[in-house]
Design an enzyme around this catalytic site. Sequence first.
Site, short mmCIF file in Angstrom:
data_model
loop_
_atom_site.label_atom_id
_atom_site.label_comp_id
_atom_site.label_asym_id
_atom_site.label_seq_id
_atom_site.Cartn_x
_atom_site.Cartn_y
_atom_site.Cartn_z
N ASP A 1 49.28 31.79 37.43
CA ASP A 1 48.90 32.91 39.23
C ASP A 1 50.91 33.93 38.47
OD1 ASP A 1 46.78 33.22 39.94
OD2 ASP A 1 47.55 31.47 41.27
N ASP B 1 37.45 30.36 39.91
CA ASP B 1 38.35 30.11 39.81
C ASP B 1 37.83 28.18 40.58
OD1 ASP B 1 41.19 29.61 40.86
OD2 ASP B 1 40.64 31.73 42.07
#
Length: 739
Positions: free
Chosen positions: A546, A476
């Site tokens: 997301d 990430d």
Amino acid sequence: MNTMISVTDEREFLLSNARISYAFRASPQGILEHLYFGNHVSGAAGLAASIRKTYRTTTAEFEGVPYYHLADTPQEYPLFGTSDFRHPALHGVNADGNSIFTLRYDSHRISSDKPALPGLPSARGGDSETLVVTLKDAVYGLTVDLNYTIYRDYDVVCRSTTITNDGQHTIELLNVASSCLDLPADDYELLHLHGTWAREFNAERIAMPTARCVIESTRGTSSAAHNPFLAVMEKDATETSGRVYGTALMYSGSFAISIEKGEFEEVRVLTGINPFNFRWQLEPGASFNSPEVLQVYTDRGLSSMSRTWHRFIQDRISEPRFAHSARPSYFNTWEAAYFNVNETSILRLADRAKELGLEMLVVDDGWFEGRDSETTSLGDWQPDPGKFPSGIAALAKQVKQRGLKFGIWVEPEMVNEKSKLYQQHPDWILHVPHRKPSLGRYQYVLDYSRADVVEHMFNQLDELLSCGSIDYIKWDMNRLMTEAGSALLPAERQLETPHRYILGLYNLVQRITAKYPDVLFENCASGGNRYDLGMLRYMSQGWPSDMVDPVGRLSILNGASYLFPPSVLAAYVGPSPNHQNGRHSSLQARFDAAFFCAARGISLSEADLDRDADEIREGFAVLRESADDVVNGAFHRVFHRANETCWQLTSADGNSVYVGYYHVLSAPNLPFKKALLRDLDPNAEYRLTKNPASTYTGAALMHSGLALPWVDVLQYNPELEYMDKGDFSTCILVLEKVT
Ligand code: DGJ
């Protein structure tokens, strides 16, 4: 023996496979002139004749050669200030303090391999040929190698540029484009992908203005604001017709694609590192490599362009070990538990995941020392002793004993102020003197332009992975670059920091993925904030957003599909109401929205699992049946409108056709709709497995269309299986080829 690249005595260069050709020549003055990019032509004859000469007032003749204006001459690597007034591919300052260079043809070489780009990701060769043309500036010793690769089976031309200083004095580079594509005057439209967090990959189609427009990132990552991708197409090109020139840059930092329609209406596309806030000192003897650009051409519309990208990315960019394999279905802890993870809960979830038919358990954020919220601990990659007393290696082992793979989340480029790493090394972050660094999500960006920082992080990751029980890493990266300076670089090199950072990042991901080739890496940056071909070269799949609400994801996946194949896309079934937009949706809709992504998972609380276990188990059983087909099949956007979307995926063997139909808001008294399917065998018969079990010929499906299910509440035909009534109703129809 070269069969795809030919060079005539007149110094005309032609790169061709059976479908496309790319041509340029060295003019009598040694200027590399672009001639052609389009459908296959058998020779360069006649291509140069299209360059017309005329007298032009208010422009200039290059070195006084009558009628030779670089301003109206299509070129391969144009410069500024010598009769071309458009933005140049290369711009720099020489020892005399001016920016005037002249690049003339010097030599060329052809090889059947495709050399890797030092320090940068590049597509793999194979059944390809590479041409390197060397241009030189005789005054300042500037040497430019233009690299071109053509493939027999893919309608892609790869390009990159290497600049070498063969002179005596430092040259300051202000812009080094990877490529220039000068297209002939025509009416063009542009398609690009823009967005922001949780709303990535919006496809915008605009008419080409008579002006310059720039698709760019200045954020240090390629970013969700604009993906490094562009399609220039003939006006009114459709999914299935029209000339399309696709461009994608294999780079993960600040980039620019400049599109300039000049006074003579030719369109110049310059692609590369963003020249804004860039300056590079090229010392005598040093070289600078640009990132690689990929160019696609088709005269059969956007769908054909996307098929070319999809095949090429899967076969020549993704890691072969994973590219064609079904991905493990997974349970991810993020939206199930956020930071609240520990050994007991993970093992409980592992049991649940197994029961539900999943194949991998992924521990997302929250597992390392002190990480109870986003305010703390990034940089300290040791397991939290309170939450994981036996450590990660032991946990991974226990998860694997349950017959699951084990995955874990990391964010190796970041540090929180509240961390041991920052306390020990405050100068390891990107920063400039006399300024307080900005914060994003309470974190700073580590200075990956420094070899010592990269080495430290390699060792941390190596320690984590060396237990041998980790099958998957979610990598990430959750903030953008600000105050992007480095403590180690001298003042005149500070603006090199962002690109040096990306080189450091590539060095790290290249080494760690090479050392652990069996570990599947997933690229994530708050979703799609660095979703580019550079990262995908090392990491075989990516988390595009997301946003996991099924309606929210429709335009994200539709937009991403212009460039990216289902094989690199990840999705999970998340909670309802959705945590990003608050929308309620059925489990069915959430499963169907994940269908066209190769990596499919779930992230639901234990309470949700208790309530919906049977439906979830059934959902994954259905997904498993299509897992190989979704990785290897051919994806098509059938339509994407304000209120409905339809996608098709045909398995690699052509025997199964999956049609996803997504209807957003319901309404009474709806019309009957059909979907015109693509690329089927016109003479074969296809049996629809439900709704009702009827048979169509391929020709009927392509030309008359597949009747789509109906969401109207007044439905009454007893033979049909309808979609759920009401808002957000979806279905996946399956057709099997019977002859
Ligand atoms: C942002 C990612 O996009 C999410 O999926 C999740 O991993 C969080 N970071 C964790 O902090």
